[in-house]
Motif scaffolding. Sequence first.
Motif, PDB file in Angstrom:
ATOM      1  N   ILE A  36       0.828  -1.203   0.000  1.00 39.13           N
ATOM      2  CA  ILE A  36       0.000   0.000   0.000  1.00 39.13           C
ATOM      3  C   ILE A  36       0.865   1.256   0.000  1.00 39.13           C
ATOM      4  CG2 ILE A  36      -1.655   1.342   1.356  1.00 39.13           C
ATOM      5  CD1 ILE A  36      -2.821  -1.436   2.241  1.00 39.13           C
ATOM      6  N   LYS A  37       1.848   1.282   0.884  1.00 40.08           N
ATOM      7  CA  LYS A  37       2.703   2.473   1.009  1.00 40.08           C
ATOM      8  C   LYS A  37       3.475   2.767  -0.282  1.00 40.08           C
ATOM      9  CE  LYS A  37       6.081   4.533   4.091  1.00 40.08           C
ATOM     10  NZ  LYS A  37       6.876   4.355   5.300  1.00 40.08           N
ATOM     11  N   SER A  38       3.889   1.713  -0.981  1.00 45.73           N
ATOM     12  CA  SER A  38       4.668   1.902  -2.216  1.00 45.73           C
ATOM     13  C   SER A  38       3.782   2.060  -3.452  1.00 45.73           C
ATOM     14  CB  SER A  38       5.596   0.709  -2.434  1.00 45.73           C
ATOM     15  OG  SER A  38       4.846  -0.443  -2.816  1.00 45.73           O
ATOM     16  N   GLU A  45       4.047 -14.978  -1.116  1.00 49.52           N
ATOM     17  CA  GLU A  45       4.905 -14.401  -2.168  1.00 49.52           C
ATOM     18  C   GLU A  45       4.133 -14.298  -3.484  1.00 49.52           C
ATOM     19  OE1 GLU A  45       7.520 -12.829  -1.720  1.00 49.52           O
ATOM     20  OE2 GLU A  45       8.596 -13.678  -0.040  1.00 49.52           O
ATOM     21  N   GLY A  46       3.358 -15.336  -3.811  1.00 47.22           N
ATOM     22  CA  GLY A  46       2.546 -15.295  -5.028  1.00 47.22           C
ATOM     23  C   GLY A  46       1.460 -14.236  -4.955  1.00 47.22           C
ATOM     24  N   ALA A  47       0.809 -14.135  -3.810  1.00 46.45           N
ATOM     25  CA  ALA A  47      -0.236 -13.127  -3.636  1.00 46.45           C
ATOM     26  C   ALA A  47       0.331 -11.714  -3.748  1.00 46.45           C
ATOM     27  CB  ALA A  47      -0.931 -13.316  -2.291  1.00 46.45           C
ATOM     28  N   THR A  48       1.555 -11.533  -3.257  1.00 46.98           N
ATOM     29  CA  THR A  48       2.204 -10.224  -3.359  1.00 46.98           C
ATOM     30  C   THR A  48       2.382  -9.830  -4.826  1.00 46.98           C
ATOM     31  OG1 THR A  48       3.337 -10.576  -1.260  1.00 46.98           O
ATOM     32  CG2 THR A  48       4.268  -8.911  -2.707  1.00 46.98           C
ATOM     33  N   ILE A  49       2.765 -10.775  -5.638  1.00 47.09           N
ATOM     34  CA  ILE A  49       2.919 -10.513  -7.073  1.00 47.09           C
ATOM     35  C   ILE A  49       1.564 -10.171  -7.701  1.00 47.09           C
ATOM     36  CG2 ILE A  49       3.531 -11.573  -9.294  1.00 47.09           C
ATOM     37  CD1 ILE A  49       5.708 -13.138  -7.658  1.00 47.09           C
ATOM     38  N   LEU A  50       0.526 -10.919  -7.329  1.00 50.18           N
ATOM     39  CA  LEU A  50      -0.813 -10.619  -7.842  1.00 50.18           C
ATOM     40  C   LEU A  50      -1.272  -9.223  -7.418  1.00 50.18           C
ATOM     41  CD1 LEU A  50      -2.650 -14.024  -7.254  1.00 50.18           C
ATOM     42  CD2 LEU A  50      -1.853 -13.075  -9.428  1.00 50.18           C
ATOM     43  N   CYS A  51      -0.982  -8.848  -6.185  1.00 53.28           N
ATOM     44  CA  CYS A  51      -1.341  -7.510  -5.701  1.00 53.28           C
ATOM     45  C   CYS A  51      -0.676  -6.432  -6.544  1.00 53.28           C
ATOM     46  CB  CYS A  51      -0.938  -7.335  -4.239  1.00 53.28           C
ATOM     47  SG  CYS A  51      -1.925  -8.289  -3.072  1.00 53.28           S
ATOM     48  N   VAL A  77      -4.845  -4.900  -2.749  1.00 52.79           N
ATOM     49  CA  VAL A  77      -4.446  -5.884  -1.745  1.00 52.79           C
ATOM     50  C   VAL A  77      -5.430  -7.042  -1.634  1.00 52.79           C
ATOM     51  CG1 VAL A  77      -2.997  -4.369  -0.332  1.00 52.79           C
ATOM     52  CG2 VAL A  77      -5.451  -4.542   0.136  1.00 52.79           C
ATOM     53  N   ALA A  78      -6.488  -7.030  -2.416  1.00 53.52           N
ATOM     54  CA  ALA A  78      -7.495  -8.095  -2.331  1.00 53.52           C
ATOM     55  C   ALA A  78      -6.893  -9.493  -2.493  1.00 53.52           C
ATOM     56  CB  ALA A  78      -8.615  -7.862  -3.341  1.00 53.52           C
ATOM     57  N   PRO A  79      -5.999  -9.743  -3.465  1.00 52.46           N
ATOM     58  CA  PRO A  79      -5.437 -11.094  -3.558  1.00 52.46           C
ATOM     59  C   PRO A  79      -4.731 -11.539  -2.271  1.00 52.46           C
ATOM     60  CG  PRO A  79      -4.975  -9.892  -5.575  1.00 52.46           C
ATOM     61  CD  PRO A  79      -5.540  -8.906  -4.587  1.00 52.46           C
ATOM     62  N   LEU A  80      -3.998 -10.643  -1.647  1.00 52.10           N
ATOM     63  CA  LEU A  80      -3.311 -10.973  -0.401  1.00 52.10           C
ATOM     64  C   LEU A  80      -4.322 -11.236   0.713  1.00 52.10           C
ATOM     65  CD1 LEU A  80      -0.553 -11.305   0.993  1.00 52.10           C
ATOM     66  CD2 LEU A  80      -0.651  -8.875   1.546  1.00 52.10           C
ATOM     67  N   ASP A  81      -5.320 -10.391   0.825  1.00 53.76           N
ATOM     68  CA  ASP A  81      -6.332 -10.560   1.870  1.00 53.76           C
ATOM     69  C   ASP A  81      -7.068 -11.889   1.711  1.00 53.76           C
ATOM     70  OD1 ASP A  81      -5.594  -8.117   2.919  1.00 53.76           O
ATOM     71  OD2 ASP A  81      -7.288  -7.024   2.028  1.00 53.76           O
ATOM     72  N   GLU A  82      -7.381 -12.255   0.471  1.00 56.05           N
ATOM     73  CA  GLU A  82      -8.089 -13.511   0.224  1.00 56.05           C
ATOM     74  C   GLU A  82      -7.210 -14.717   0.566  1.00 56.05           C
ATOM     75  OE1 GLU A  82      -9.300 -13.055  -3.837  1.00 56.05           O
ATOM     76  OE2 GLU A  82     -10.817 -11.549  -3.319  1.00 56.05           O
ATOM     77  N   VAL A  83      -5.953 -14.665   0.158  1.00 54.87           N
ATOM     78  CA  VAL A  83      -5.027 -15.755   0.462  1.00 54.87           C
ATOM     79  C   VAL A  83      -4.837 -15.877   1.974  1.00 54.87           C
ATOM     80  CG1 VAL A  83      -2.584 -16.435   0.297  1.00 54.87           C
ATOM     81  CG2 VAL A  83      -3.852 -15.809  -1.761  1.00 54.87           C
TER      82      VAL A  83
END
Length: 190
Positions: free
Chosen positions: A93-95, A158-164, A170-176
């Motif tokens: 989010i910050k970046s 790590e995969g969710a971070t790439i999707l985000c 951030v939805a992919p990370l939150d879902e994972v």
Amino acid sequence: MGTDSRERMVRSAAYLFRERGYSGTGFRDVIAHSGAPRGSIYHHFPGGKAQLAEEAVRYAGEFLNAGIEAATQGEDAASAVEAFVGWWRQVLIKSEYRAGCPVVAVTVEAHDDAPQLAAVAAAAFDRWQDTLATGLGNAGVSDERAGRLARLIVAAVEGATILCRAHRDVAPLDEVVAELKEMTRLAAAP
């Protein structure tokens, strides 16, 4: 030349790798970002960019592992997941979704001329997995299952971070994370 400028360069390299990748970060960038004297980078890193990357990956690995260790002292298995993810969420989010994991960045760009980079990255991932597995074990997950779950957590986050980064959300990370927390709760249940 003091170790302060050396440490600043290592931290700056880790920071820049997570936004620009290994190939997109040069010594000039690290010097500008760290504010270190130009000649000091060659003094501190006579092995070149690969040596700097090696140390930046170690630094990033230890930095995140310290956060995982601190947060996995409780008896709640889901807190181990939360510990690993909380920092990534803030970074994304910050970046404005420009920053990812410097360990991943170096891993995917490790070349045959610097095979030690893959080994250092693997060691960082292994350390995170071990720390997560210990936290999961302390929360009641069997040792065998804790090791597998820890590997899944690292890979999924790590995969969710790439999707985000791709979706700029951030939805992919939150879902994972929601799924991983549920999985860890079930694994810790008697």
